[in-house]
Design a protein around this motif. Structure first.
Motif, PDB file in Angstrom:
ATOM      1  N   LEU A  69       2.296   2.273   4.497  1.00  0.00           N
ATOM      2  CA  LEU A  69       1.571   1.530   3.780  1.00  0.00           C
ATOM      3  C   LEU A  69       2.689   2.437   2.744  1.00  0.00           C
ATOM      4  CD1 LEU A  69       0.574  -0.546   2.785  1.00  0.00           C
ATOM      5  CD2 LEU A  69      -1.376   0.040   1.808  1.00  0.00           C
ATOM      6  N   GLU A  70       2.485   3.353   1.888  1.00  0.00           N
ATOM      7  CA  GLU A  70       3.424   3.598   1.066  1.00  0.00           C
ATOM      8  C   GLU A  70       4.883   3.136   1.066  1.00  0.00           C
ATOM      9  OE1 GLU A  70       2.046   6.616   0.071  1.00  0.00           O
ATOM     10  OE2 GLU A  70      -0.450   5.537  -0.821  1.00  0.00           O
ATOM     11  N   ALA A  71       5.038   3.622   2.731  1.00  0.00           N
ATOM     12  CA  ALA A  71       6.593   3.622   2.869  1.00  0.00           C
ATOM     13  C   ALA A  71       6.998   2.678   3.376  1.00  0.00           C
ATOM     14  CB  ALA A  71       6.731   4.540   4.462  1.00  0.00           C
ATOM     15  N   TYR A  72       6.214   1.056   3.896  1.00  0.00           N
ATOM     16  CA  TYR A  72       6.876   0.154   4.072  1.00  0.00           C
ATOM     17  C   TYR A  72       7.057  -0.379   2.678  1.00  0.00           C
ATOM     18  CZ  TYR A  72       5.337  -4.996   4.158  1.00  0.00           C
ATOM     19  OH  TYR A  72       5.523  -6.795   4.225  1.00  0.00           O
ATOM     20  N   ALA A  73       6.594  -0.193   1.278  1.00  0.00           N
ATOM     21  CA  ALA A  73       6.868  -0.772  -0.006  1.00  0.00           C
ATOM     22  C   ALA A  73       8.324  -0.413  -0.464  1.00  0.00           C
ATOM     23  CB  ALA A  73       5.672  -0.454  -1.199  1.00  0.00           C
ATOM     24  N   SER A  74       8.303   0.375  -0.188  1.00  0.00           N
ATOM     25  CA  SER A  74      10.210   1.059  -0.400  1.00  0.00           C
ATOM     26  C   SER A  74      10.783   0.662   0.954  1.00  0.00           C
ATOM     27  CB  SER A  74       9.813   1.763  -1.422  1.00  0.00           C
ATOM     28  OG  SER A  74       9.408   3.228  -0.533  1.00  0.00           O
ATOM     29  N   HIS A  75      10.401  -0.114   1.715  1.00  0.00           N
ATOM     30  CA  HIS A  75      11.781   0.290   3.236  1.00  0.00           C
ATOM     31  C   HIS A  75      12.381  -0.725   2.767  1.00  0.00           C
ATOM     32  CE1 HIS A  75      12.721  -1.079   7.093  1.00  0.00           C
ATOM     33  NE2 HIS A  75      12.174   0.805   7.675  1.00  0.00           N
ATOM     34  N   PRO A  76      13.636  -0.354   3.106  1.00  0.00           N
ATOM     35  CA  PRO A  76      14.855  -1.187   2.892  1.00  0.00           C
ATOM     36  C   PRO A  76      15.090  -2.840   3.282  1.00  0.00           C
ATOM     37  CG  PRO A  76      15.936   0.472   3.271  1.00  0.00           C
ATOM     38  CD  PRO A  76      14.958   0.833   3.975  1.00  0.00           C
ATOM     39  N   GLU A  77      14.146  -2.859   5.203  1.00  0.00           N
ATOM     40  CA  GLU A  77      14.530  -3.836   5.712  1.00  0.00           C
ATOM     41  C   GLU A  77      12.745  -5.390   4.611  1.00  0.00           C
ATOM     42  OE1 GLU A  77      15.609  -5.797   7.899  1.00  0.00           O
ATOM     43  OE2 GLU A  77      16.814  -4.769   7.300  1.00  0.00           O
ATOM     44  N   HIS A  78      12.188  -4.280   3.865  1.00  0.00           N
ATOM     45  CA  HIS A  78      10.849  -5.007   3.048  1.00  0.00           C
ATOM     46  C   HIS A  78      11.728  -5.766   1.904  1.00  0.00           C
ATOM     47  CE1 HIS A  78       7.509  -4.250   0.897  1.00  0.00           C
ATOM     48  NE2 HIS A  78       6.652  -6.356   0.567  1.00  0.00           N
ATOM     49  N   LEU A  79      12.116  -5.073   1.580  1.00  0.00           N
ATOM     50  CA  LEU A  79      12.763  -5.050   0.155  1.00  0.00           C
ATOM     51  C   LEU A  79      14.047  -5.985   0.495  1.00  0.00           C
ATOM     52  CD1 LEU A  79      13.166  -1.307  -1.444  1.00  0.00           C
ATOM     53  CD2 LEU A  79      11.711  -2.660  -2.357  1.00  0.00           C
ATOM     54  N   ARG A  80      14.743  -5.749   0.964  1.00  0.00           N
ATOM     55  CA  ARG A  80      15.458  -7.164   1.819  1.00  0.00           C
ATOM     56  C   ARG A  80      14.643  -8.865   1.809  1.00  0.00           C
ATOM     57  NH1 ARG A  80      16.757 -10.024   5.898  1.00  0.00           N
ATOM     58  NH2 ARG A  80      15.106  -8.667   7.141  1.00  0.00           N
ATOM     59  N   VAL A  81      13.732  -9.040   2.500  1.00  0.00           N
ATOM     60  CA  VAL A  81      12.669 -10.481   2.777  1.00  0.00           C
ATOM     61  C   VAL A  81      12.376 -10.218   1.055  1.00  0.00           C
ATOM     62  CG1 VAL A  81      10.815 -11.212   3.673  1.00  0.00           C
ATOM     63  CG2 VAL A  81      12.767  -9.575   4.970  1.00  0.00           C
ATOM     64  N   ARG A  82      12.161  -9.060   0.756  1.00  0.00           N
ATOM     65  CA  ARG A  82      10.548  -9.574  -0.778  1.00  0.00           C
ATOM     66  C   ARG A  82      12.133 -10.340  -1.371  1.00  0.00           C
ATOM     67  NH1 ARG A  82       8.148  -4.903  -3.722  1.00  0.00           N
ATOM     68  NH2 ARG A  82       9.554  -6.026  -5.444  1.00  0.00           N
ATOM     69  N   ASN A  83      13.756  -9.742  -1.909  1.00  0.00           N
ATOM     70  CA  ASN A  83      14.673  -9.786  -2.546  1.00  0.00           C
ATOM     71  C   ASN A  83      14.977 -11.337  -2.334  1.00  0.00           C
ATOM     72  OD1 ASN A  83      14.367  -7.484  -4.769  1.00  0.00           O
ATOM     73  ND2 ASN A  83      15.842  -6.477  -3.092  1.00  0.00           N
ATOM     74  N   GLU A  84      14.949 -11.947  -0.922  1.00  0.00           N
ATOM     75  CA  GLU A  84      15.628 -13.201  -0.284  1.00  0.00           C
ATOM     76  C   GLU A  84      14.255 -14.090  -0.697  1.00  0.00           C
ATOM     77  OE1 GLU A  84      16.178 -13.306   4.163  1.00  0.00           O
ATOM     78  OE2 GLU A  84      17.613 -11.430   3.684  1.00  0.00           O
ATOM     79  N   LEU A  85      13.093 -14.022  -0.586  1.00  0.00           N
ATOM     80  CA  LEU A  85      11.808 -14.556  -1.176  1.00  0.00           C
ATOM     81  C   LEU A  85      11.923 -14.861  -2.539  1.00  0.00           C
ATOM     82  CD1 LEU A  85      10.490 -14.040   1.859  1.00  0.00           C
ATOM     83  CD2 LEU A  85      11.820 -16.105   1.466  1.00  0.00           C
ATOM     84  N   GLY A  86      12.227 -14.147  -3.320  1.00  0.00           N
ATOM     85  CA  GLY A  86      11.162 -13.492  -4.636  1.00  0.00           C
ATOM     86  C   GLY A  86      11.155 -14.867  -5.382  1.00  0.00           C
ATOM     87  N   ASP A  87      12.477 -16.057  -5.155  1.00  0.00           N
ATOM     88  CA  ASP A  87      12.490 -17.221  -6.695  1.00  0.00           C
ATOM     89  C   ASP A  87      11.529 -18.011  -5.968  1.00  0.00           C
ATOM     90  OD1 ASP A  87      14.003 -17.585  -4.144  1.00  0.00           O
ATOM     91  OD2 ASP A  87      14.900 -19.228  -4.776  1.00  0.00           O
ATOM     92  N   LEU A  88      10.683 -17.811  -4.532  1.00  0.00           N
ATOM     93  CA  LEU A  88       9.792 -19.198  -4.204  1.00  0.00           C
ATOM     94  C   LEU A  88       8.662 -18.220  -4.387  1.00  0.00           C
ATOM     95  CD1 LEU A  88      10.964 -19.163  -0.311  1.00  0.00           C
ATOM     96  CD2 LEU A  88      11.428 -20.490  -2.167  1.00  0.00           C
TER      97      LEU A  88
END
Length: 116
Positions: A69-88
């Motif tokens: 779970l901790e690795a997921y928090a900083s995984h590049p694919e997770h961060l990409r999705v988070r950034n893409e959806l951040g303004d929603l």
């Protein structure tokens, strides 16, 4: 196993705009399926109750360990999705807990007949 649940309220002035934003969340996170080491389950649901206090979308994931779970928090694919959806998102709620697959909701026989 760690169960990680995140619920969001999303932007939108109309129900159609909120549904479109919710679908972007769903598509974005479903794209992570099979890409995150240690993630054994991923599910995204969209609210259909339409009550005013409900969240619009929910992510339910399961991880093999706290480390996964901790690795997921900083995984590049997770961060990409988070950034893409951040303004929603307008609000975000999260719960992480130990999920014991061996726990049953059925009462054990010895407790059923304890007063007999």
């Amino acid at each position: 196993m760690i169960r990680h649940i995140v619920m969001w309220r999303v932007r939108g002035d109309t129900p159609a705009e909120r549904l479109a934003a919710s679908n972007r969340v769903k598509t974005g996170f479903e794209g992570l399926r099979g890409r995150i080491p240690g993630m054994s389950h991923l599910e995204v649901g969209l609210d259909h109750s339409r009550v005013d206090y409900a969240c619009d979308a929910v992510l339910v994931t399961e991880f093999d360990s706290q480390e996964a779970l901790e690795a997921y928090a900083s995984h590049p694919e997770h961060l990409r999705v988070r950034n893409e959806l951040g303004d929603l998102r307008t609000a975000r709620f999260q719960v992480d807990y130990l999920a014991d697959a061996g726990v049953s909701a059925e009462p054990k026989a010895e407790f059923l007949h304890a007063k007999a």
